[in-house]
Design a protein around this motif. Structure first.
Motif, short mmCIF file in Angstrom:
data_model
loop_
_atom_site.label_atom_id
_atom_site.label_comp_id
_atom_site.label_asym_id
_atom_site.label_seq_id
_atom_site.Cartn_x
_atom_site.Cartn_y
_atom_site.Cartn_z
N ARG A 143 0.82 -1.22 0.00
CA ARG A 143 0.00 0.00 0.00
C ARG A 143 0.85 1.27 0.00
N ASP A 144 2.15 1.16 0.39
CA ASP A 144 3.03 2.32 0.45
C ASP A 144 3.91 2.48 -0.79
N LEU A 145 3.74 1.60 -1.78
CA LEU A 145 4.64 1.60 -2.93
C LEU A 145 4.18 2.52 -4.06
N GLY A 146 3.00 3.13 -3.94
CA GLY A 146 2.55 4.12 -4.89
C GLY A 146 1.67 3.63 -6.02
N TYR A 147 1.26 2.36 -5.98
CA TYR A 147 0.43 1.81 -7.05
C TYR A 147 -0.90 1.26 -6.54
N GLY A 148 -1.19 1.50 -5.26
CA GLY A 148 -2.47 1.09 -4.70
C GLY A 148 -2.53 -0.40 -4.44
N THR A 149 -3.74 -0.89 -4.17
CA THR A 149 -3.98 -2.32 -3.97
C THR A 149 -5.18 -2.74 -4.83
N GLY A 150 -5.42 -4.04 -4.91
CA GLY A 150 -6.50 -4.53 -5.76
C GLY A 150 -6.09 -4.49 -7.22
N LEU A 151 -7.06 -4.47 -8.12
CA LEU A 151 -6.77 -4.44 -9.55
C LEU A 151 -6.33 -3.04 -9.96
N TYR A 152 -5.15 -2.96 -10.58
CA TYR A 152 -4.62 -1.67 -11.04
C TYR A 152 -5.48 -1.14 -12.18
N ARG A 153 -5.50 0.18 -12.32
CA ARG A 153 -6.36 0.80 -13.34
C ARG A 153 -6.02 0.29 -14.74
N LYS A 154 -7.06 0.13 -15.55
CA LYS A 154 -6.87 -0.36 -16.91
C LYS A 154 -6.48 0.80 -17.83
N PRO A 155 -5.61 0.54 -18.81
CA PRO A 155 -5.20 1.61 -19.73
C PRO A 155 -6.26 1.84 -20.80
N ASN A 156 -6.06 2.89 -21.58
CA ASN A 156 -6.99 3.16 -22.69
C ASN A 156 -6.43 2.64 -24.00
N TYR A 157 -5.62 1.57 -23.92
CA TYR A 157 -5.11 0.90 -25.11
C TYR A 157 -5.14 -0.60 -24.85
N PHE A 158 -4.86 -1.38 -25.89
CA PHE A 158 -4.85 -2.84 -25.78
C PHE A 158 -3.48 -3.37 -26.20
N ALA A 159 -3.12 -4.51 -25.64
CA ALA A 159 -1.84 -5.13 -25.98
C ALA A 159 -2.07 -6.61 -26.24
N ALA A 160 -1.35 -7.14 -27.23
CA ALA A 160 -1.43 -8.56 -27.58
C ALA A 160 -0.03 -9.15 -27.56
N LYS A 161 0.15 -10.20 -26.76
CA LYS A 161 1.42 -10.95 -26.75
C LYS A 161 1.23 -12.16 -27.65
N VAL A 162 2.05 -12.26 -28.68
CA VAL A 162 1.92 -13.35 -29.66
C VAL A 162 3.20 -14.16 -29.67
N PRO A 163 3.10 -15.49 -29.53
CA PRO A 163 4.32 -16.32 -29.49
C PRO A 163 4.99 -16.45 -30.85
N VAL A 164 6.29 -16.69 -30.81
CA VAL A 164 7.09 -16.91 -32.01
C VAL A 164 7.68 -18.32 -31.91
N PHE A 165 7.67 -19.04 -33.01
CA PHE A 165 8.14 -20.43 -33.02
C PHE A 165 9.33 -20.57 -33.97
#
Length: 557
Positions: free
Chosen positions: A324-346
């Protein structure tokens, strides 16, 4: 040691990089070292891989280039006499040493050795889940082939089989009948096992995972990642989307159960929890797959896209600071207004005779990240960056169908080079999927048919597609027609994509395995999960290309 130093701490790395344990754990080790040095500690790292940043001469104060074995690590600790040892950032290799080090009286910083064992011990973990009201697939623990057969019958097929303390899904399979169980147990028993084999009911549902930072009192969840592929494919081989989109009641349950589990495990630092959302006939519900009280391979990805410095915060929590003292709160952190996709490489073209069919055992050798303002564009960017060819037959204007990213400004390949563009005739797609996938085949085939692809399919697949009103070319299997079959079709240059799923992919002489290997050798994209094929079709139907995809600055979105 400097007079200003708070003391010495030893960080265990992840050893040689291999499939299932890659550079992600080196990232975690290095971030931990940097955080500890910032806090005023002298840091020694034990790792024996020269191709990592953790073994650079200026990363830690001291580097011990030694194998991560009990004897070698104890030799280092006898010299260093540290305040404690960090095992949570070296993947499965380091975490396996926790019990031994604890028995030698070594202080484990962060989550205790007993808590680590609690997450891995089937009976103890089931008791904990029952106490917390967390559902999990029914499972049993076995040591012999007879016990395995009895357990599989009791649970009912299909079942997921894996050894305890498994790394990267190693030696993990989905058994669909008694023959699979017998084959698996013969292989495992031949190798000799110290820990039991775990047998779980295989439940096909939507998979997701969370990484939690915990100090023993509060929990911070930087984000929830949603997997594109259903359960049964290793999380390292799945396309993962952030932030995941779930029903409000499911998301609330994820947060509540993750928080309760992290606290009940006595986590001090990081814990990775994997869930599945499954409809048992009475509506969607949340089931836990497993919990790993250590850094996971998703931490670098989630740290970047959430903006939460997860390793630094986890390291500080290990040393007694409050979340709680680390500056990012507790629980689920706020969601951004963008999306990210992690895609595997083989790297199947470099791994001879390896079946490309994806399953519970990890096979990817890397990953890429796509970020955009919309979920669809993020997935497109990720798949294009991962090397999937984006072929759109309907865009042909009497010439070649350019894969995305190929423009007239690019140089013409020299003689002998592999062409950057496929031949104009390469607009076919071949379907050869297992019987359990046939109900979903018509909708998938329709997507590619609407994109202008010529449909090819093996007999059972072709009949299913025809009944849905689409023209399809019947293709014989090798044993049906030696001279004109699926193999000769791939050799013809007409096929752009192969969709091949099989109930069993461990036999290198199986026709489906040979088909997928030929696709690799002919540089034909082969999709071995219907969910991946659907996502690719959606990308091809989208308006995005590398010419119009947005270039974004994640810090200013």
């Amino acid at each position: 040691m400097s007079e200003n130093s708070k003391g010495s701490i030893v960080v265990l790395g992840s050893g040689p990089i291999r499939i299932g344990q890659g550079i992600e754990f080196d990232y975690a080790s290095v971030q931990c070292v940097q955080a500890l040095k910032k806090l005023g500690y002298k840091v020694a790292i034990v790792n024996n891989n020269p191709e990592t940043v953790s073994t650079d001469f200026d990363t830690a104060d001291r580097l011990y280039f030694e194998p991560l074995t009990p004897a070698d690590v104890m030799n280092v600790l006898n010299v260093e006499k540290p305040l404690g040892v960090v095992v949570a950032f070296g993947g499965g290799t380091a975490i396996k040493l926790a019990k031994f080090l604890d028995s030698q009286g070594v202080k484990i910083l962060g989550t205790s050795a007993d808590a680590i064992d609690l997450a891995e011990d089937r009976e103890r973990f089931e008791e904990l889940c029952d106490r917390l009201g967390i559902k999990r697939p029914r499972g049993l623990t076995v040591f012999t082939e007879v016990e395995a057969l009895e357990a599989a019958e009791k649970i009912s097929y299909p079942v997921l089989m894996r050894p305890s303390y498994v790394l990267g899904g190693q030696n993990m399979i989905i058994a669909r009948n008694s023959a699979d169980v017998k084959e698996y147990m013969k292989i495992i028993l031949r190798a000799g096992i110290e820990n039991p084999v775990l047998i779980d009911k295989y439940m096909e549902g939507q998979e997701l995972e969370v990484d939690c930072i915990c100090d023993g009192e509060d929990v911070l969840i930087p984000g929830i990642m949603e997997h594109v592929e259903r359960t049964g494919i290793h999380s390292g081989d799945s396309i993962a989307l952030y932030p995941g989109i779930f029903k409000p009641e499911i998301e609330e349950k994820i947060i509540r159960q993750s928080t309760a589990l992290a606290l009940a495990l006595g986590t001090k630092g990081l814990v990775n929890i994997q869930y599945l959302v499954y409809d048992d006939g009475s509506g969607d519900d949340l089931y836990i797959i497993e919990a790993n009280p250590r850094s996971s391979r998703t931490v670098p990805y989630l740290s970047k896209v959430s903006g939460v410095p997860m390793i630094e915060l986890a390291t500080r929590a290990m040393l007694g600071e409050k979340v709680r003292d680390l500056g990012y709160g507790t629980g689920l952190y706020r969601k951004p207004n963008y999306f990210a996709a992690k895609v595997p490489v083989f790297s199947f073209e470099k791994l001879m005779d390896v079946d490309t069919h994806l399953g519970p055992e990890m096979k990817s050798t890397g990953e890429v990240l796509g970020i955009a303002a919309t979920r669809e564009e993020a997935i497109f960017k990720g798949m294009a960056a991962a090397g999937w060819k984006m072929i759109r037959p309907n865009q042909e204007e009497g010439g070649e169908s350019l894969p995305l990213g190929c423009t007239s400004l690019q140089p013409t390949p020299s003689a002998g080079d592999t062409p950057a563009t496929p031949p104009a005739s390469q607009s076919g797609i071949l379907f050869s999927v297992r019987a359990s996938d046939l109900p979903e085949l018509p909708d998938l085939a329709r997507k590619f048919y609407n994109l202008g692809f010529t449909l090819y399919a093996t007999s059972g697949n072709a009949s299913t597609i025809e009944r849905s009103g689409m023209p399809v070319n019947h293709v014989a299997k090798v044993h049906e027609n030696y001279n004109d079959n699926v193999m000769t079709l791939l050799e013809s240059g007409k096929i752009a994509y192969v969709v091949s799923t099989s109930a069993k992919g461990r036999d290198p002489v199986a026709e489906s395995v040979k088909l997928r290997r030929l696709a690799v050798e002919r540089d034909i994209d082969c999709l071995t999960a219907l969910d991946t094929a659907n996502v690719l079709a959606d990308c091809l139907a989208s308006p995005y290309s590398l010419e119009n995809a947005s270039l974004v600055d994640i810090n200013h979105m």
